[in-house]
Scaffold this motif. Structure first.
Motif, short mmCIF file in Angstrom:
data_model
loop_
_atom_site.label_atom_id
_atom_site.label_comp_id
_atom_site.label_asym_id
_atom_site.label_seq_id
_atom_site.Cartn_x
_atom_site.Cartn_y
_atom_site.Cartn_z
N UNK A 1 0.83 -1.20 0.00
CA UNK A 1 0.00 0.00 0.00
C UNK A 1 0.87 1.26 0.00
N UNK A 2 1.93 1.25 0.78
CA UNK A 2 2.84 2.40 0.81
C UNK A 2 3.50 2.58 -0.55
N UNK A 3 3.94 1.49 -1.17
CA UNK A 3 4.53 1.57 -2.50
C UNK A 3 3.54 2.17 -3.50
N UNK A 4 2.30 1.71 -3.47
CA UNK A 4 1.28 2.22 -4.40
C UNK A 4 1.04 3.71 -4.13
N UNK A 5 1.01 4.11 -2.86
CA UNK A 5 0.80 5.52 -2.54
C UNK A 5 1.97 6.38 -3.02
N UNK A 6 3.18 5.87 -2.90
CA UNK A 6 4.36 6.61 -3.37
C UNK A 6 4.30 6.77 -4.88
N UNK A 7 3.93 5.70 -5.60
CA UNK A 7 3.80 5.79 -7.06
C UNK A 7 2.73 6.81 -7.44
N UNK A 8 1.60 6.77 -6.72
CA UNK A 8 0.52 7.72 -7.00
C UNK A 8 0.97 9.15 -6.73
N UNK A 9 1.75 9.35 -5.69
CA UNK A 9 2.25 10.69 -5.36
C UNK A 9 3.17 11.20 -6.47
N UNK A 10 4.05 10.33 -6.99
CA UNK A 10 4.93 10.74 -8.09
C UNK A 10 4.13 11.04 -9.35
N UNK A 11 3.08 10.27 -9.60
CA UNK A 11 2.22 10.54 -10.75
C UNK A 11 1.53 11.89 -10.59
N UNK A 12 1.05 12.18 -9.39
CA UNK A 12 0.40 13.46 -9.12
C UNK A 12 1.40 14.60 -9.30
N UNK A 13 2.63 14.42 -8.83
CA UNK A 13 3.65 15.46 -8.98
C UNK A 13 3.95 15.69 -10.47
N UNK A 14 4.00 14.62 -11.25
CA UNK A 14 4.26 14.74 -12.69
C UNK A 14 3.12 15.50 -13.37
N UNK A 15 1.87 15.17 -12.99
CA UNK A 15 0.71 15.87 -13.56
C UNK A 15 0.74 17.35 -13.19
N UNK A 16 1.11 17.65 -11.95
CA UNK A 16 1.20 19.05 -11.52
C UNK A 16 2.28 19.79 -12.31
N UNK A 17 3.39 19.12 -12.55
CA UNK A 17 4.46 19.72 -13.34
C UNK A 17 4.00 19.98 -14.78
N UNK A 18 3.28 19.01 -15.37
CA UNK A 18 2.74 19.20 -16.72
C UNK A 18 1.76 20.37 -16.74
N UNK A 19 0.91 20.43 -15.74
CA UNK A 19 -0.07 21.52 -15.65
C UNK A 19 0.65 22.86 -15.52
N UNK A 20 1.70 22.88 -14.74
CA UNK A 20 2.48 24.11 -14.57
C UNK A 20 3.09 24.55 -15.90
N UNK B 1 1.92 23.84 -18.86
CA UNK B 1 0.84 24.28 -19.73
C UNK B 1 0.26 25.61 -19.31
N UNK B 2 0.50 26.02 -18.08
CA UNK B 2 -0.01 27.29 -17.57
C UNK B 2 0.88 28.47 -17.97
N UNK B 3 2.10 28.21 -18.47
CA UNK B 3 3.01 29.30 -18.83
C UNK B 3 2.39 30.27 -19.84
N UNK B 4 1.72 29.79 -20.89
CA UNK B 4 1.09 30.74 -21.82
C UNK B 4 0.01 31.58 -21.13
N UNK B 5 -0.67 31.02 -20.17
CA UNK B 5 -1.71 31.76 -19.45
C UNK B 5 -1.07 32.87 -18.64
N UNK B 6 0.11 32.64 -18.08
CA UNK B 6 0.80 33.68 -17.32
C UNK B 6 1.17 34.84 -18.27
#
Length: 147
Positions: free
Chosen positions: A100-119, A121-126
């Motif tokens: 469960x901890x391994x799965x949560x760590x993987x999910x956290x890294x996926x979330x961080x990657x998505x946040x980085x992608x969103x960031x 993609x937000x550069x043109x909006x800035x």
């Protein structure tokens, strides 16, 4: 401690500890013991019923010891089985927790990657937001010039 003064012996006191050593303790014990005479073993005649009763009681005690040993063995076996079962459950819980901890760590890294992608993609909006601010500033300047 006053009652010790009436007895024959030596009283010593060391701090809170009081020691009394009786004089001629052996004779005092003999005086307080029952007055039945003790026969020497060589002259003692054994009663056959007494021996039979003693043998019967010895067999009962041996049977009781055997029963107790069997019961104790069963209890110890049950305790061992429970211990093994609890250890297996503990092992399974630890493994599932690790998974469960391994799965949560993987999910956290996926979330961080998505946040980085969103960031990214937000550069043109800035840039667009900065352009809107600049246009607003120019409109303010124009409005002030018209008034």
């Amino acid at each position: 401690m006053d009652f010790l003064n009436n007895l024959e012996g030596i009283i010593t006191k060391n701090g809170d500890m009081v020691t009394f050593v009786a004089e001629d303790l052996e004779s005092k014990l003999k005086q307080t013991s029952p007055t039945t005479p003790v026969r020497p073993l060589g002259r003692f005649v054994l009663d056959a019923n007494l021996l039979n009763e003693l043998e019967f009681e010895a067999r009962n005690i041996a049977a009781s010891v055997d029963t107790l040993t069997e019961t104790l063995s069963g209890v110890l076996h049950s305790m061992s089985a429970l211990t093994v079962e609890y250890l297996e459950i503990y092992r399974d819980v630890v493994c599932k927790t690790c998974d469960s901890i391994d799965a949560n760590i993987k999910s956290m890294y996926q979330l961080m990657a998505k946040c980085e992608e969103l960031s990214k993609e937000m550069k043109p909006i800035y840039k667009l937001a900065q352009q809107v601010k600049d246009i607003k500033h120019i409109l303010d300047l124009f409005e002030n010039a018209v008034n």
